[in-house]
Motif scaffolding. Sequence first.
Motif, mmCIF file in Angstrom:
data_model
loop_
_atom_site.group_PDB
_atom_site.id
_atom_site.type_symbol
_atom_site.label_atom_id
_atom_site.label_comp_id
_atom_site.label_asym_id
_atom_site.label_seq_id
_atom_site.Cartn_x
_atom_site.Cartn_y
_atom_site.Cartn_z
ATOM 1 N N THR A 125 42.029 38.706 37.506
ATOM 2 C CA THR A 125 41.263 37.468 37.560
ATOM 3 C C THR A 125 41.822 36.576 38.661
ATOM 4 N N GLN A 180 39.806 30.870 37.929
ATOM 5 C CA GLN A 180 38.692 31.452 37.187
ATOM 6 C C GLN A 180 39.092 31.682 35.736
ATOM 7 N N CYS A 181 38.152 31.517 34.834
ATOM 8 C CA CYS A 181 38.375 31.804 33.425
ATOM 9 C C CYS A 181 38.431 33.322 33.246
ATOM 10 N N PRO A 182 39.482 33.875 32.615
ATOM 11 C CA PRO A 182 39.584 35.325 32.463
ATOM 12 C C PRO A 182 38.407 35.939 31.709
ATOM 13 N N CYS A 232 35.255 34.692 31.381
ATOM 14 C CA CYS A 232 34.047 34.597 32.211
ATOM 15 C C CYS A 232 34.079 35.656 33.308
ATOM 16 N N TRP A 233 35.229 35.824 33.934
ATOM 17 C CA TRP A 233 35.366 36.795 35.020
ATOM 18 C C TRP A 233 35.101 38.206 34.517
ATOM 19 N N GLN A 234 35.682 38.556 33.370
ATOM 20 C CA GLN A 234 35.499 39.899 32.834
ATOM 21 C C GLN A 234 34.042 40.136 32.458
ATOM 22 N N ALA A 272 31.435 38.809 33.646
ATOM 23 C CA ALA A 272 30.577 38.840 34.827
ATOM 24 C C ALA A 272 30.739 40.121 35.635
ATOM 25 N N HIS A 273 31.932 40.744 35.579
ATOM 26 C CA HIS A 273 32.219 41.867 36.471
ATOM 27 C C HIS A 273 32.502 43.198 35.769
ATOM 28 N N CYS A 284 34.649 26.641 28.668
ATOM 29 C CA CYS A 284 35.690 27.665 28.634
ATOM 30 C C CYS A 284 36.873 27.192 27.788
ATOM 31 N N THR A 341 42.329 27.047 33.034
ATOM 32 C CA THR A 341 42.391 27.891 34.216
ATOM 33 C C THR A 341 43.321 27.274 35.242
#
Length: 56
Positions: free
Chosen positions: A6, A10-12, A14-16, A18-19, A44, A48
């Motif tokens: 991450t 970035q929020c971990p 949200c990042w996960q 999204a990706h 969140c 962050t």
Amino acid sequence: MPAQDTPPGQCPQCWQHAHDRQAHRHLGPREDCPQCVDHMVNGCPYLTPKKPSFWW
């Protein structure tokens, strides 16, 4: 489980979500992810870290 790579700021979760396709694999067609909906409504839950400053 939050992604290991991450980027800063970035929020971990949200990042996960999204990706990583595995995050929503258990959901049916047109079914909302409860964790994502909670993030949209309440924000969140993670503090962050900010991106490192390169001013100096």
